[in-house]
Design a protein around this motif. Structure first.
Motif, PDB file in Angstrom:
ATOM      1  N   MET A   1      83.778  90.269 126.459  1.00 26.45           N
ATOM      2  CA  MET A   1      83.119  91.543 126.188  1.00 26.45           C
ATOM      3  C   MET A   1      83.213  92.387 127.449  1.00 26.45           C
ATOM      4  N   SER A   2      83.994  93.405 127.295  1.00 30.16           N
ATOM      5  CA  SER A   2      84.162  94.238 128.487  1.00 30.16           C
ATOM      6  C   SER A   2      83.362  95.503 128.331  1.00 30.16           C
ATOM      7  N   LEU A   3      82.476  95.690 129.276  1.00 27.55           N
ATOM      8  CA  LEU A   3      81.630  96.869 129.203  1.00 27.55           C
ATOM      9  C   LEU A   3      82.145  97.907 130.177  1.00 27.55           C
ATOM     10  N   PRO A   4      81.926  99.163 129.838  1.00 25.94           N
ATOM     11  CA  PRO A   4      82.305 100.209 130.786  1.00 25.94           C
ATOM     12  C   PRO A   4      81.470 100.087 132.057  1.00 25.94           C
ATOM     13  N   PRO A   5      81.974 100.592 133.174  1.00 26.57           N
ATOM     14  CA  PRO A   5      81.213 100.464 134.424  1.00 26.57           C
ATOM     15  C   PRO A   5      79.901 101.236 134.370  1.00 26.57           C
ATOM     16  N   ARG A   6      78.950 100.727 135.113  1.00 24.55           N
ATOM     17  CA  ARG A   6      77.619 101.321 135.148  1.00 24.55           C
ATOM     18  C   ARG A   6      77.559 102.421 136.197  1.00 24.55           C
ATOM     19  N   ALA A   7      76.658 103.342 136.022  1.00 22.92           N
ATOM     20  CA  ALA A   7      76.455 104.406 137.001  1.00 22.92           C
ATOM     21  C   ALA A   7      76.095 103.804 138.348  1.00 22.92           C
ATOM     22  N   ARG A   8      75.315 102.724 138.298  1.00 21.12           N
ATOM     23  CA  ARG A   8      74.898 102.057 139.536  1.00 21.12           C
ATOM     24  C   ARG A   8      76.101 101.519 140.291  1.00 21.12           C
ATOM     25  N   GLN A   9      77.016 100.978 139.457  1.00 26.08           N
ATOM     26  CA  GLN A   9      78.211 100.418 140.090  1.00 26.08           C
ATOM     27  C   GLN A   9      79.074 101.510 140.714  1.00 26.08           C
ATOM     28  N   LEU A  10      79.077 102.689 140.048  1.00 26.21           N
ATOM     29  CA  LEU A  10      79.878 103.784 140.572  1.00 26.21           C
ATOM     30  C   LEU A  10      79.166 104.557 141.672  1.00 26.21           C
ATOM     31  N   GLY A  11      77.881 104.240 141.860  1.00 27.35           N
ATOM     32  CA  GLY A  11      77.113 104.920 142.905  1.00 27.35           C
ATOM     33  C   GLY A  11      76.712 106.313 142.528  1.00 27.35           C
ATOM     34  N   VAL A  12      76.525 106.580 141.252  1.00 30.94           N
ATOM     35  CA  VAL A  12      76.087 107.911 140.823  1.00 30.94           C
ATOM     36  C   VAL A  12      74.839 107.769 139.967  1.00 30.94           C
TER      37      VAL A  12
END
Lengths: 209, 556
Positions: A1-12
């Protein structure tokens, strides 16, 4: 299950009010405002679960007197009587007005109960960070938001009828205390739904924040 | 919960952990359900504190009652509502549960009354009109008892007397209720001053107690001497002074009523509220002087007492002194004979002043009566069933002194006292007539008739003979007899020769007799003259007589 990246992960982080995406500086400053609209920036709504839970609990408490106390006093030719919601439903049903009975039942009983159940379910699952049926839960949340617009139907009916029917001895309709509690229930459940951050549904155990 | 800066190995230099604002902080949002709970609890406490007693009332029917709607009112103030209506276990009653407000706690006394106010239209009037539109309600009248109760029996009809009304209640005792009902009016001088509040059968079932309520200020006219009577219906009487019709009011004709009055001479004070009175059948009975103690006497009649009813009067010298209270049949096994036992009560007080003049023997009442009756029976007092009305055959008992009554012994110790009886005069007459009729019936009327018929035929023949033969002979005989009588008449006439000759003959005989007497006188005085001849000295002459007669005896 691949989830799109999180805002937290992108730093935004996204602004609640205007939707502007800006850099996540919350870890450093602890507090940041949206550069465009000035609203406070949060990764998630603060204390979302607690607030939603508190409002939901208050709404459920108020739902008890809303049903026990009479919501409307009708007097026809001198014979007056207090009516609670459920008795009104039963009387309309007995009188053959199945449509009205169903509408009142839906607006006064089915909808609030659905909201309690749905919000309760959402709150419970989000607290446990459950990964179960996320899409369906998200759909339930949208449903709650949608029916919330119509929750005040009872209150409106009583308010309009009480204002219209004023014929002194012939016929009179007055609101009673129950309708106040019913209005409180509606408001509190709406607040609960507002306080709930639907993004929490997707905050599973597999992600760190 | 949120952990920030927990990876020190990833950070090139340590720095101060950022202040977490939310840790341990109590979210104000929890005040909302707290307030909700507070409101709910306060409402609950309020409801708990203000909730009055819950009671059940049993009614025959729940007409007009609705759970949750029908109010309970006391003095027209709503003090509760019907919370539930259910059938009793046996289905015969309706159990109505009432939720009263807290202030109505004093209404749950044991003798509190509940009734349903609904429109009622009766002879006494119309009530509960206001409930036509507003619907029925349950009315309460609080009682006075100290004990409280939670289960009540509702009244089916509204009580006529509500607690706190000025006036007083009195109890009347009567044999039967008549046409009285709850709400029947009570009149004093034809003014309605009260009404019947309740009635119930006495414990022994032998009389009815009627509770009447007299409104103030009329209640002070009820004294210990007051007489109550049943004024129901119409009193029609035909007397020597004409036809009389009496009634209290039109309503009483239909609905019944009670009237009361106090004798003019009464000096009694107003009676207390709990006084009992006797409800008389009519005004005359009510106003009659009190009868005083009664004496039961038994009578044994051998005759049939057809027409003697219970309640028939007992009269003494035409004065009503009692009445018949029982009639029984008795059987004598030895003589195989049925007789009637009649029980009467006698009120000696009705004799009035006579009673004071009668010498009463000493002893207790029963003994005194027995002794008194023994004396009376010795003087011939007997009971007799007399016919009061020849047309209807109604009998009454008459106590009379019968002079030729056979002597009987009066048993002083017998209880009940038994008075000897004689058969009634009419009854004896009936017997005699019956005897005559029986004798007549025994006569061989048929045979007599035949004989008479034959005799008449013979007689007819005889008459024929008489007409044809005897009558002409008779006529002739009569003619001859007429002639014979004519001749006889001629012979006997004054101027008939026979008469004249007879007269002369008699005169001659008279003369001869006179001469003969002179001769005997002469011979009596002078017997010697028979030999010597007539003496010389003549006898003294009698005037008018030319013959010598004895001196002392005039001739006729």
């Amino acid at each position: 299950m691949s989830l799109p990246p999180r805002a937290r992960q992108l730093g935004v982080v996204g602004c609640h009010a205007c939707g502007l995406v800006c850099e996540d500086k919350l870890d450093e400053t602890g507090h940041a405002d949206c550069p465009r609209c000035g609203a406070a920036l949060h990764r998630r709504r603060p204390d979302s679960l607690a607030r939603a839970g508190a409002f939901l609990l208050a709404g459920m408490i108020f739902y008890i007197p809303a049903n026990m106390l009479p919501v409307m006093y009708t007097s026809l030719l001198g014979s007056g009587s207090d009516n609670t919601i459920l008795r009104g439903v039963v009387e309309f049903w007995k009188a053959g007005s199945y449509g009205i009975a169903l509408v009142i039942f839906t607006a006064s009983v089915a909808v609030p109960c659905t909201k309690f159940l749905v919000l309760g379910l959402l709150l419970a699952t989000c607290r446990r960070r459950s990964r179960w049926a996320r899409r369906e839960r998200a759909r339930l949340y949208r449903l709650v938001e949608f029916v919330g617009y119509w929750s005040m139907l009872d209150v409106l009916v009583v308010a309009i009828v009480a204002a219209l029917v004023k014929f002194q001895a012939l016929s009179d309709i007055e609101p009673r205390l129950g309708i106040l509690f019913f209005g409180m229930v509606v408001i509190l459940t709406m607040l609960s739904a507002l306080s709930f951050d639907p993004r929490l549904i997707w905050d599973g155990d597999d992600t760190n924040r | 919960m949120t952990q920030t800066g927990d990876t020190p190995d990833m950070v090139p230099e340590p720095r101060e952990p950022p202040v977490t604002h939310r840790r341990g902080r109590f979210s104000l949002v929890w005040l909302v359900p707290g307030i909700a709970v507070l409101i709910g609890v306060s409402m609950l406490v309020h409801a708990w504190l203000s909730s009055g007693p819950e009671i059940t009332v049993t009614f025959h029917t729940a007409t007009g009652l609705e759970a949750g709607k029908t109010p309970v009112k006391y003095k027209d103030v709503t003090v509760g509502a019907v919370s539930a209506i259910a059938l009793s276990a046996d289905g015969a009653q309706v159990i109505v549960t009432l939720s009263l407000v807290k202030s109505a706690l004093s209404l749950t006394r044991e003798d509190t009354r509940f009734w349903v106010v609904r429109p009622r239209i009766g002879i006494g009037g119309v009530s509960g009109i206001d409930t036509l539109f507003s619907g029925a309600y349950i009315a309460v009248d609080t009682g006075t008892a100290q004990q409280t109760s939670t289960a009540f029996t509702g009244l089916e009809t509204p009580p006529t007397v509500i607690g706190g009304m000025p006036g007083r209640s009195f109890t009347l005792h009567t044999d039967d209720l008549g046409s009285l009902d709850i709400g029947s009016p009570v009149y004093y001088r034809r003014i309605q001053v009260g009404r019947v509040a309740a009635y119930r059968l006495d414990v022994d079932g032998k009389s009815v107690g009627v509770e009447v309520f007299i409104d103030a200020p009329y209640d002070r006219f009820v004294t210990a001497d007051t007489r109550f009577w049943n004024a129901s219906g119409v009193d029609v009487s035909i007397g020597a002074d004409g036809f009389k019709l009496k009634t209290q009011s039109v309503a009483t004709i239909v609905a019944g009523g009670i009237a009361f009055a106090t004798p003019e001479s009464s000096q009694s004070e107003a009676a207390s509220g709990s006084t009992s009175f006797v409800l008389a059948k009519d005004q005359a009975t009510a106003m009659a002087p009190p009868d005083g103690p009664s004496q039961f006497v038994q009578l044994r009649f051998d005759q049939s007492l057809r027409g003697l009813t219970v309640g028939a009067p007992v009269e003494f010298s035409g004065l009503n002194i009692g009445q018949v209270i029982s009639r029984d049949l008795d059987y004598d096994q030895n003589q195989h004979h049925f007789s009637s036992l009649v029980g009467i009560v006698v009120y000696p007080q009705r004799l009035g002043r006579v009673l004071e003049k009668l010498r009463m023997p000493a002893g207790d009442a029963e003994q005194r009566s027995a002794e008194f009756l023994r004396g009376m029976v010795e003087h011939g007092l007997r009971a007799e069933a007399r016919s009061g009305n020849l047309l209807t055959g109604q009998l009454f008992i008459s106590l009379e002194f019968v002079s030729d009554a056979p002597k009987v012994t009066f048993d002083v110790s017998a209880r009940p006292l038994t008075l000897p009886t004689v058969n009634g005069s009419f009854d004896r007459l009936q017997e005699q007539v019956a005897n005559i009729v029986a004798k007549v019936e025994r006569l061989p009327l048929d045979a007599i008739g035949r004989h008479v018929d034959m005799a008449l035929v013979d007689l007819d023949k005889t008459f024929l003979q008489v007409n044809s033969r005897v009558l002409p002979e008779t006529a002739r005989t009569l003619l001859q007899a007429g002639q014979t009588f004519g001749a006889a008449k001629d012979l006997l006439a004054d101027d008939a020769p026979l008469q004249q000759k007879l007269g002369q003959t008699l005169q001659d005989v008279q003369r001869t007799a006179r001469s003969l007497r002179v001769l005997t006188d002469l011979l009596g005085t002078h017997p010697e003259s028979l030999l010597l001849g007539r003496p010389d000295d003549p006898a003294p002459a009698v005037p008018g007589s030319h013959k010598p007669v004895p001196a002392q005896e005039p001739l006729r």
